[in-house]
Design an enzyme around this catalytic site. Structure first.
Site, PDB file in Angstrom:
ATOM      1  N   VAL A  63       0.814  -1.218   0.000  1.00 51.44           N
ATOM      2  CA  VAL A  63       0.000   0.000   0.000  1.00 51.44           C
ATOM      3  C   VAL A  63       0.850   1.273   0.000  1.00 51.44           C
ATOM      4  O   VAL A  63       0.307   2.387   0.016  1.00 51.44           O
ATOM      5  CB  VAL A  63      -0.985   0.037   1.192  1.00 51.44           C
ATOM      6  N   VAL A  80       7.247   4.212   1.420  1.00 53.72           N
ATOM      7  CA  VAL A  80       7.305   5.553   0.844  1.00 53.72           C
ATOM      8  C   VAL A  80       6.661   6.560   1.790  1.00 53.72           C
ATOM      9  O   VAL A  80       7.159   7.677   1.970  1.00 53.72           O
ATOM     10  CB  VAL A  80       6.636   5.582  -0.541  1.00 53.72           C
ATOM     11  N   LYS A 129      12.965  -0.368  11.435  1.00 52.83           N
ATOM     12  CA  LYS A 129      12.210  -1.485  10.860  1.00 52.83           C
ATOM     13  C   LYS A 129      12.511  -2.699  11.726  1.00 52.83           C
ATOM     14  O   LYS A 129      13.575  -3.315  11.610  1.00 52.83           O
ATOM     15  CB  LYS A 129      12.653  -1.725   9.415  1.00 52.83           C
ATOM     16  N   THR A 152      11.048  -8.882   5.958  1.00 53.55           N
ATOM     17  CA  THR A 152      10.899 -10.220   5.378  1.00 53.55           C
ATOM     18  C   THR A 152      10.970 -10.148   3.860  1.00 53.55           C
ATOM     19  O   THR A 152      10.780  -9.093   3.254  1.00 53.55           O
ATOM     20  CB  THR A 152       9.567 -10.870   5.795  1.00 53.55           C
ATOM     21  N   GLY A 160       3.624  -5.267   6.791  1.00 48.37           N
ATOM     22  CA  GLY A 160       2.243  -5.567   6.444  1.00 48.37           C
ATOM     23  C   GLY A 160       1.280  -4.754   7.295  1.00 48.37           C
ATOM     24  O   GLY A 160       1.464  -3.559   7.491  1.00 48.37           O
ATOM     25  N   GLU A 202       1.378   8.338  -6.906  1.00 47.02           N
ATOM     26  CA  GLU A 202       1.878   7.051  -7.375  1.00 47.02           C
ATOM     27  C   GLU A 202       3.239   7.237  -8.047  1.00 47.02           C
ATOM     28  O   GLU A 202       3.445   8.184  -8.805  1.00 47.02           O
ATOM     29  CB  GLU A 202       0.879   6.487  -8.388  1.00 47.02           C
TER      30      GLU A 202
END
Length: 234
Positions: free
Chosen positions: A15, A19, A39, A43, A114, A203
């Site tokens: 998603v 960024v 972080k 994974t 996630g 985007e």
């Protein structure tokens, strides 16, 4: 005085969470703040492959980055750690590292893996636990299109059920030509979640130069004042 914390989660994978984390960091750096990005668990990457913190460092070279563990399978951290026989990263370990970073930084951003309730450990530790341990507000990064109303509402509801604060919603990849569903979602998200949409990141933003990235982040997100961001639609 220690710095403050901000946890960044997504409504799912893909998603634009990394960024968005970089954009939050860029705005804080532009305001003269010392920023660290943590972080806890990466994974789906090999030992020498670039991970999410490498992407953040490329887009915002002034930040300090820290990654606690990486696991090769593109799975939830708990599952990926178990499959390769490694120790998982616990919420407590993530919180301790974040507090250590805060000793020398004004803002520590903690990027999850996630969604909010993806497990770090087999006994149920999640990013929500990290936010609770740090008493940190949480930014929810969401998709623009169909399905985002339900996914975002569920994430915000899960935060509220745990007594956590949602600092705002950021659309991680806003298309140049939004369709009807995407345009309607921007109007409906604040009504359904009772949380402001704080930014619409274009985007492809992750492919621009650091200077351009910083400019777009600043124009999109405005000053980082938790609870008092600029609404980009205003």
């Amino acid at each position: 005085m220690s710095g403050r914390f901000l946890v960044v989660t997504g409504t799912g994978t893909g998603v634009g969470k990394t960024v968005a984390t970089a954009a939050l960091a860029a705005v804080a750096v532009a305001a003269g703040e010392r920023v660290a990005v943590l972080k806890p668990a990466q994974t789906g990457v090999g030992p020498d492959d670039p991970g999410d913190v490498d992407e953040v460092a490329r887009l915002v070279p002034q930040v300090t980055t820290r990654e606690l563990a990486r696991f090769p399978d593109p799975l939830a951290p708990a599952t990926a750690a178990r499959r390769c026989g490694a120790r998982p990263v616990t919420p407590e370990q993530a919180a301790v590292t974040a507090r250590t970073l805060a000793d020398h930084h004004d803002l520590v951003l903690v990027e999850g893996a996630g969604g909010l309730l993806v497990r770090f450990t087999d006994d149920g530790g999640t990013l929500a636990d990290v936010a609770r341990l740090l008493d940190a507000p949480v930014v929810v990064v969401a998709a623009a299109g169909l399905g985002t109303l339900n996914h975002t509402a569920l994430t915000v509801e899960a935060l509220r059920a745990r007594g956590l604060t949602c600092a705002g919603i950021v659309i991680g990849a806003w298309p140049a030509a939004p369709d009807l569903a995407e345009r309607c979602n921007i109007e409906d998200l604040p009504m359904i979640t009772r949380v402001l949409v704080r930014g619409l990141l274009p985007e492809g933003l992750g492919r621009v130069t650091p200077d351009r990235f910083a400019a777009v982040a600043r124009d999109t997100l405005g000053p980082i004042q938790l609870g008092d961001w600029q609404d980009p639609r205003a």
